[in-house]
Design a protein around this motif. Structure first.
Motif, PDB file in Angstrom:
ATOM      1  N   VAL A  46       0.814  -1.223   0.000  1.00 44.92           N
ATOM      2  CA  VAL A  46       0.000   0.000   0.000  1.00 44.92           C
ATOM      3  C   VAL A  46       0.844   1.269   0.000  1.00 44.92           C
ATOM      4  O   VAL A  46       0.332   2.358  -0.242  1.00 44.92           O
ATOM      5  CB  VAL A  46      -0.985   0.031   1.191  1.00 44.92           C
ATOM      6  N   PRO A  50       0.211   1.513  -6.478  1.00 40.27           N
ATOM      7  CA  PRO A  50      -1.094   2.195  -6.521  1.00 40.27           C
ATOM      8  C   PRO A  50      -2.280   1.256  -6.784  1.00 40.27           C
ATOM      9  O   PRO A  50      -3.328   1.403  -6.166  1.00 40.27           O
ATOM     10  CB  PRO A  50      -0.949   3.203  -7.662  1.00 40.27           C
ATOM     11  N   GLU A  51      -2.108   0.284  -7.666  1.00 37.39           N
ATOM     12  CA  GLU A  51      -3.214  -0.630  -7.967  1.00 37.39           C
ATOM     13  C   GLU A  51      -3.595  -1.464  -6.746  1.00 37.39           C
ATOM     14  O   GLU A  51      -4.774  -1.607  -6.426  1.00 37.39           O
ATOM     15  CB  GLU A  51      -2.850  -1.535  -9.143  1.00 37.39           C
ATOM     16  N   ALA A  53      -2.962  -0.698  -3.647  1.00 35.54           N
ATOM     17  CA  ALA A  53      -3.506   0.214  -2.630  1.00 35.54           C
ATOM     18  C   ALA A  53      -4.990   0.466  -2.897  1.00 35.54           C
ATOM     19  O   ALA A  53      -5.807   0.442  -1.973  1.00 35.54           O
ATOM     20  CB  ALA A  53      -2.727   1.528  -2.623  1.00 35.54           C
ATOM     21  N   ARG A  54      -5.357   0.658  -4.180  1.00 34.37           N
ATOM     22  CA  ARG A  54      -6.760   0.870  -4.530  1.00 34.37           C
ATOM     23  C   ARG A  54      -7.592  -0.389  -4.256  1.00 34.37           C
ATOM     24  O   ARG A  54      -8.724  -0.298  -3.762  1.00 34.37           O
ATOM     25  CB  ARG A  54      -6.887   1.306  -5.989  1.00 34.37           C
ATOM     26  N   GLU A  55      -7.043  -1.564  -4.550  1.00 32.36           N
ATOM     27  CA  GLU A  55      -7.751  -2.821  -4.262  1.00 32.36           C
ATOM     28  C   GLU A  55      -8.052  -2.965  -2.776  1.00 32.36           C
ATOM     29  O   GLU A  55      -9.023  -3.602  -2.395  1.00 32.36           O
ATOM     30  CB  GLU A  55      -6.912  -4.022  -4.714  1.00 32.36           C
ATOM     31  N   ARG A  56      -7.204  -2.357  -1.948  1.00 32.63           N
ATOM     32  CA  ARG A  56      -7.388  -2.449  -0.496  1.00 32.63           C
ATOM     33  C   ARG A  56      -8.180  -1.269   0.073  1.00 32.63           C
ATOM     34  O   ARG A  56      -8.218  -1.064   1.280  1.00 32.63           O
ATOM     35  CB  ARG A  56      -6.030  -2.580   0.182  1.00 32.63           C
ATOM     36  N   GLY A  57      -8.781  -0.462  -0.823  1.00 36.94           N
ATOM     37  CA  GLY A  57      -9.692   0.586  -0.383  1.00 36.94           C
ATOM     38  C   GLY A  57      -9.133   1.989  -0.314  1.00 36.94           C
ATOM     39  O   GLY A  57      -9.834   2.917   0.073  1.00 36.94           O
ATOM     40  N   SER A  58      -7.866   2.192  -0.684  1.00 35.02           N
ATOM     41  CA  SER A  58      -7.274   3.530  -0.655  1.00 35.02           C
ATOM     42  C   SER A  58      -7.356   4.145  -2.047  1.00 35.02           C
ATOM     43  O   SER A  58      -7.405   3.426  -3.045  1.00 35.02           O
ATOM     44  CB  SER A  58      -5.808   3.427  -0.213  1.00 35.02           C
ATOM     45  N   LYS A  59      -7.352   5.458  -2.131  1.00 37.37           N
ATOM     46  CA  LYS A  59      -7.393   6.083  -3.456  1.00 37.37           C
ATOM     47  C   LYS A  59      -6.037   6.022  -4.156  1.00 37.37           C
ATOM     48  O   LYS A  59      -5.961   6.185  -5.371  1.00 37.37           O
ATOM     49  CB  LYS A  59      -7.909   7.514  -3.377  1.00 37.37           C
ATOM     50  N   ASP A  60      -4.964   5.786  -3.404  1.00 39.23           N
ATOM     51  CA  ASP A  60      -3.618   5.720  -3.972  1.00 39.23           C
ATOM     52  C   ASP A  60      -2.691   5.197  -2.867  1.00 39.23           C
ATOM     53  O   ASP A  60      -3.146   4.909  -1.764  1.00 39.23           O
ATOM     54  CB  ASP A  60      -3.163   7.123  -4.416  1.00 39.23           C
ATOM     55  N   HIS A  98      -1.539  11.281   0.677  1.00 42.23           N
ATOM     56  CA  HIS A  98      -1.473  10.728  -0.675  1.00 42.23           C
ATOM     57  C   HIS A  98      -0.600  11.617  -1.567  1.00 42.23           C
ATOM     58  O   HIS A  98      -0.480  12.827  -1.318  1.00 42.23           O
ATOM     59  CB  HIS A  98      -2.872  10.665  -1.290  1.00 42.23           C
TER      60      HIS A  98
END
Length: 147
Positions: A46, A50-51, A53-60, A98
């Motif tokens: 995370v 970036p990908e 991190a997004r899969e885990r609910g973060s925007k980046d 971010h």
């Protein structure tokens, strides 16, 4: 024989309770976030992918706590000068840092006693407060070890 010049900088006697530290704006670049996670040996995806991190609910990707802790300490020691040593950093995290944002550090001296100074610190970004807490520093006199 080499002559040494006395160190210049803030001293314990210069510190005033209630004094505000000068603001410090820290641009939150992707390079800063990724490189400091790696430098602190935090390889959680995370902080660099970036990908994922997004899969885990973060925007980046987002900054890790060790970097936030270090930036809080740096903010205070830059103000305090070469006669100060960090004794304690106690922070809580809030909104993530971010890439593309800016974290603005602010602080205020809240206590001073027996060579120790406690400073409240806040690091805010566009989402709110990223960190808040206190940094305690110890002052020494020129030529002596810090307390």
């Amino acid at each position: 024989m080499t002559a040494t010049l006395p160190l210049a900088g803030r001293r314990y006697e210069d510190v005033v309770v209630g004094e505000a530290l000068p603001e410090l704006a820290i641009p939150l670049t992707r390079t800063l976030i990724v490189s400091t996670a790696i430098a602190t040996r935090d390889f959680q995806d995370v902080h660099h992918d970036p990908e994922l991190a997004r899969e885990r609910g973060s925007k980046d990707v987002f900054m890790n706590i060790l970097t936030s802790n270090g930036l809080a300490g740096r903010f205070v020691t830059d103000w305090a000068g070469p006669f100060a040593t960090i004794r304690r950093v106690k922070i809580r995290l809030g909104a993530p840092n971010h890439p593309g944002d800016t974290m603005t550090m602010t602080g205020e001296v809240v206590s001073k006693a027996d060579g120790l100074v406690e400073v409240t610190v806040v690091g805010a970004n566009s989402l709110g407060n990223h960190l808040s807490g206190t940094v305690t520093i110890a002052y020494r006199t020129e030529g002596t070890d810090a307390r």
